[in-house]
Design a protein around this motif. Structure first.
Motif, PDB file in Angstrom:
ATOM      1  N   GLU A   6      11.658  10.371  83.313  1.00 25.06           N
ATOM      2  CA  GLU A   6      12.757   9.502  83.739  1.00 25.06           C
ATOM      3  C   GLU A   6      12.986   8.395  82.725  1.00 25.06           C
ATOM      4  N   GLY A   8      16.187   5.108  81.521  1.00 23.98           N
ATOM      5  CA  GLY A   8      17.460   4.450  81.784  1.00 23.98           C
ATOM      6  C   GLY A   8      17.383   3.209  82.642  1.00 23.98           C
ATOM      7  N   ARG A  19      22.617   3.810  84.496  1.00 24.75           N
ATOM      8  CA  ARG A  19      22.610   5.263  84.602  1.00 24.75           C
ATOM      9  C   ARG A  19      21.223   5.773  84.252  1.00 24.75           C
ATOM     10  N   SER A  21      18.384   8.850  83.816  1.00 26.10           N
ATOM     11  CA  SER A  21      18.292  10.251  83.408  1.00 26.10           C
ATOM     12  C   SER A  21      16.905  10.781  83.710  1.00 26.10           C
ATOM     13  N   TRP A  36      16.456  12.398  93.639  1.00 28.60           N
ATOM     14  CA  TRP A  36      16.024  11.096  93.131  1.00 28.60           C
ATOM     15  C   TRP A  36      15.332  10.375  94.275  1.00 28.60           C
ATOM     16  N   ARG A  72      24.106  16.531  87.532  1.00 30.07           N
ATOM     17  CA  ARG A  72      23.149  17.269  86.710  1.00 30.07           C
ATOM     18  C   ARG A  72      23.875  18.043  85.628  1.00 30.07           C
ATOM     19  N   THR A  78      18.832  18.323  82.703  1.00 28.50           N
ATOM     20  CA  THR A  78      18.835  16.877  82.927  1.00 28.50           C
ATOM     21  C   THR A  78      19.533  16.520  84.227  1.00 28.50           C
ATOM     22  N   TYR A  80      20.914  13.192  86.573  1.00 28.97           N
ATOM     23  CA  TYR A  80      21.407  11.835  86.372  1.00 28.97           C
ATOM     24  C   TYR A  80      21.562  11.110  87.709  1.00 28.97           C
ATOM     25  N   GLN A  82      23.944   7.763  88.532  1.00 30.59           N
ATOM     26  CA  GLN A  82      24.805   6.625  88.201  1.00 30.59           C
ATOM     27  C   GLN A  82      24.734   5.638  89.346  1.00 30.59           C
TER      28      GLN A  82
END
Length: 115
Positions: A6, A8, A19, A21, A36, A72, A78, A80, A82
């Motif tokens: 992880e 960001g 954001r 990642s 997440w 994703r 990856t 993500y 946001q």
């Protein structure tokens, strides 16, 4: 060997954005529902958001609904997150993992929301 990395996180003022990642390896990412999670100091880890293997079906915990967006890129393995309109109560270490039986947890990424 499964790896979840992880990144960001950081320090942001209330109302700001970040954001996150998560780069995954060692398993078939494109066929895995991903989540997440976050863990605030003194609290248990909680589920924040989930996304289907093809990215078509996101789900959110009530506290982050309409502020966070999970996505994703299966070509990049990856995941993500946001995060908009961040509030102090969003302060936590954020982790990614698969839905169901968790892989070994990564180191997470620290998000601190403070003025």
């Amino acid at each position: 060997q499964v790896q979840l990395v992880e990144s960001g996180g950081g320090l942001v003022q209330p109302g700001g954005s970040l954001r996150l990642s998560c780069v995954a390896s060692g398993f078939t990412f494109s066929r895995t529902i991903m989540n997440w999670y976050r863990q605030a100091p003194g609290k248990e880890r909680e589920l924040v958001a989930s996304i289907s293997d093809d990215g078509g079906i996101p789900n959110y915990a009530v506290p982050v609904m309409r502020r966070f967006t999970i996505s994703r890129d299966n070509a990049k393995n990856t995941l993500y997150l946001q995060m908009n309109s961040l509030q102090p109560e969003d302060t936590a270490v954020y982790y990614c993992n698969r839905n169901g039986a968790a892989f070994t947890w990564g180191q997470g990424t620290q998000v601190t929301v403070s003025s």
